[in-house]
Design an enzyme around this catalytic site. Structure first.
Site, PDB file in Angstrom:
ATOM      1  N   ASP A 171       5.257   1.283  10.876  1.00 29.77           N
ATOM      2  CA  ASP A 171       4.912   2.931  10.290  1.00 29.77           C
ATOM      3  C   ASP A 171       4.523   3.617  10.787  1.00 29.77           C
ATOM      4  O   ASP A 171       3.162   3.276  11.176  1.00 29.77           O
ATOM      5  CB  ASP A 171       4.055   2.470   8.404  1.00 29.77           C
ATOM      6  CG  ASP A 171       4.505   3.503   7.698  1.00 29.77           C
ATOM      7  OD1 ASP A 171       5.050   4.739   7.584  1.00 29.77           O
ATOM      8  OD2 ASP A 171       3.359   4.304   7.311  1.00 29.77           O
TER       9      ASP A 171
ATOM     10  N   GLU B 206       8.278   2.028  13.615  1.00 30.16           N
ATOM     11  CA  GLU B 206       9.235   3.590  13.276  1.00 30.16           C
ATOM     12  C   GLU B 206       8.750   4.953  14.275  1.00 30.16           C
ATOM     13  O   GLU B 206       6.912   5.005  14.257  1.00 30.16           O
ATOM     14  CB  GLU B 206       8.566   3.532  11.835  1.00 30.16           C
ATOM     15  CG  GLU B 206       9.103   5.253  10.975  1.00 30.16           C
ATOM     16  CD  GLU B 206       7.898   6.172   9.845  1.00 30.16           C
ATOM     17  OE1 GLU B 206       8.612   6.679   9.248  1.00 30.16           O
ATOM     18  OE2 GLU B 206       6.637   5.941  10.767  1.00 30.16           O
TER      19      GLU B 206
HETATM   20  C1  NOJ Z   1       6.639   7.118   7.200  1.00 26.91           C
HETATM   21  C2  NOJ Z   1       6.772   6.683   5.460  1.00 26.91           C
HETATM   22  O1  NOJ Z   1       7.999   5.988   5.571  1.00 26.91           O
HETATM   23  C3  NOJ Z   1       6.822   7.368   4.539  1.00 26.91           C
HETATM   24  O2  NOJ Z   1       7.585   6.662   3.704  1.00 26.91           O
HETATM   25  C4  NOJ Z   1       5.152   7.190   4.895  1.00 26.91           C
HETATM   26  O3  NOJ Z   1       5.117   8.850   3.036  1.00 26.91           O
HETATM   27  C5  NOJ Z   1       4.513   7.916   5.697  1.00 26.91           C
HETATM   28  N1  NOJ Z   1       5.204   6.964   6.453  1.00 26.91           N
HETATM   29  C6  NOJ Z   1       3.704   8.189   5.487  1.00 26.91           C
HETATM   30  O4  NOJ Z   1       2.615   6.421   6.018  1.00 26.91           O
END
Ligand code: NOJ
Length: 549
Positions: A206, A267
């Site tokens: 993440d 990500e």
């Molecule tokens: C990216 C995640 O996909 C999203 O859902 C989340 O709110 C943020 N990161 C914060 O962790």
């Protein structure tokens, strides 16, 4: 044989909305275990699970209070072990979501930090800083939170006086960790090992581009900070910084010390594919979630340049691309494609305006067929295999997304793509929860979803589900002869707004023009997203795979 992750089809399980085993209206591990045969029959290779750890659920589990325990909402550690074993028995690998940029404010480390004094070791795990101005009442920098409002919240000292501020790029309940602190780095390597020891096959990281911050804490000043969904400029004070890359070299050593191929998926919302490639050198991460097509309009030239840009830069580092149309943060593509303007920013601007659902679903099937012919791996966000639309008319009283609290947030609430899946039956909860459920699904399902249930679509050979099943079966069968990893992509000259390319023995056509297009002679249709008469003419907004007769 190519490594499994180079061309895996990865199904994203948004666990709280997938299947509810215990009847509390929230999806859980028991529900997921009961639906593994569905996922195996769909033909995917791996599952990516959104966070299931102990959490106050302020941001649907992206606010973790204990990384080694499951939230009781979802089950127990024993359930997790059972799921890992069951998934492997069904031939499915399992990828967890690791959240290293921030913890929950209820995490013991943050609670300890709040109770500790300024300058203490406990505070050094996060970013605590004095405020600006004579009385420290101004935040340390002008950084905005991605959900809206400032990225800093002021604390109160033990004597009741206002104290230092702490950084949170997301909600105030999600304080950012300080990754220059060796203790933070050790702790996360230990967490990775905890789950790798239990047999998971990898992690989606993440906010992989956000871990380190400019130690000088400069203002963004006139620079456009952008929301989570926008590309990020170079030399940004908190995104896509060079120091972050070294962290992943350590992580890679951890993964490589395990049997089997354990992998990382970044990500990384960064400026462009060239910046993504920096995360994917052989000593760093394996793949990155590619946001290019998820943002791109349904237009041949835009898609082609995105595809070319990705292939070009990733080939240089030897990493396979991934292709993605939707996830749990963005408007579902079956809705995005159902309007005349079809980029993600159009979809955010046009949210709630009329949609041609049949058109959107038809284009979505064509897009799925197109991406599954490209080199590399693909993602399926749960429900896209059913052609589910975004639910844009959820009443504000049910919204859960923390971005709903801020009027300066750029974009709609993300709840509309998180509505619980419809499995069967003619009325809500459409088999999402068991018959004896004690609660309604955590978000209401549209009452007219009966034709979108998995059971209904399984019976219909023309449904989106039937198309995905055939698509993934044929993709598997032709993996060594043109689909999946390996075979280079060669574009074929076509009429305007038609995309066509060859990979090995397979030729893919996608017709984004406004007229049907003749398919080349001497080929038969392996699979098409719409009916193709006599293997000859590809309708508008359709895609086909061809092989020589
Ligand atoms: C990216 C995640 O996909 C999203 O859902 C989340 O709110 C943020 N990161 C914060 O962790």
């Amino acid at each position: 044989m190519s490594s499994w992750w180079r061309d895996a089809v990865i199904y994203q399980v948004y666990i709280r909305s997938f299947a509810d085993g215990n009847g509390d209206g929230v999806g859980d591990v028991a529900g997921l275990r009961s639906r593994l045969p569905y996922l195996a029959a769909l033909g995917v290779d791996a599952l990516w699970l959104n966070p299931w750890y102990a959490s106050p659920q302020v941001d649907a589990g992206y606010d973790v209070s204990d990384y080694r325990r499951l939230d009781p909402l979802f089950g127990t550690l024993e359930d997790a072990k059972g799921l890992i074993a069951d998934a492997h028995e069904h031939g499915l690998r399992l990828i967890l979501d690791i959240v290293p940029n921030h913890t929950s404010d209820q995490h013991p480390w943050f609670q300890e930090a709040l109770a500790a004094s300024q300058g203490s070791d406990a505070r050094a795990r996060y970013h605590f800083r004095p405020g600006r101005g004579a009385d420290g009442s101004q935040p340390p920098t002008d950084w905005p939170s991605i959900f809206g409002g400032p990225a800093w919240t002021r604390t109160v000292d033990a004597d009741g006086e206002p104290g230092d501020w702490y950084l949170h790029l997301f909600a105030p309940e999600q304080p950012d960790l300080d990754w220059t602190n060796p203790e933070v780095r050790r702790e996360f390597e230990d967490i990775l090992r905890f789950w790798l020891d239990l047999g998971v096959d990898g992690f989606r990281i993440d906010v992989a581009h956000g871990l380190t911050k400019d130690p000088g804490f400069p203002d963004l000043a006139s620079r456009a900070a952008g929301g989570m969904l926008d590309g990020v400029a170079r030399d940004h004070p908190y995104f896509d910084r060079d120091e972050t890359l070294a962290i992943y070299e350590d992580w890679r050593r951890v993964a490589d010390s395990y049997e089997g191929e354990r992998v990382f998926v970044a990500e990384a919302w960064v400026a462009d594919a060239a910046r993504v490639a920096r995360y994917l050198t052989p000593s760093r991460l394996h793949t990155a979630f590619n946001f290019g097509l998820l943002s791109c309009p349904w237009e041949a030239s835009a898609l082609r340049s995105e595809i070319d840009a990705t292939l070009g830069v990733l080939a240089a580092v030897g990493a396979p691309p991934t292709w993605v149309l939707s996830n749990h943060d963005v408007i579902r593509h079956a809705t995005r494609y159902g309007r005349s303007q079809t980029s993600l920013s159009d979809a955010r601007r046009l949210y709630g305006t009329p949609v041609d659902h049949a058109l959107g679903e038809r284009r979505a099937r064509a897009a799925a067929q197109l991406i599954n012919a490209l080199p590399g791996g693909t993602y399926v966000y749960q429900g896209e295999e059913l052609g589910l639309p975004e639910v844009e008319d959820l009443p504000p009283s049910v919204w859960q997304d923390p971005n709903r609290r801020y009027t300066d947030h750029d974009g709609p609430v993300r709840d509309g793509c998180r509505v619980p899946l419809p499995w069967s039956g003619a009325t809500p909860p459409f088999g999402f929860s068991p018959e004896q459920a004690t609660a309604d699904p955590w978000l209401p399902q549209p009452p007219d979803w009966k034709d979108h249930t998995a059971a209904a679509e399984e019976q219909n050979p023309r449904s989106t589900l039937s198309h995905y099943q055939a698509l993934l079966r044929i993709r598997r069968e032709w993996r060594d002869r043109g689909l999946g990893d390996g075979a280079p992509l060669e574009w074929i000259t076509t009429p305007p707004d038609v995309l066509a390319f060859r990979r090995g023995e397979v030729v893919c056509y996608a017709n984004l023009s406004t007229a049907p297009v003749a398919l080349p002679a001497g080929y038969r249709v392996l699979l098409a997203s719409e009916v193709v008469d006599d293997d000859r003419v590809l309708p508008v907004d359709a895609a086909a795979w061809l092989v020589a007769e």
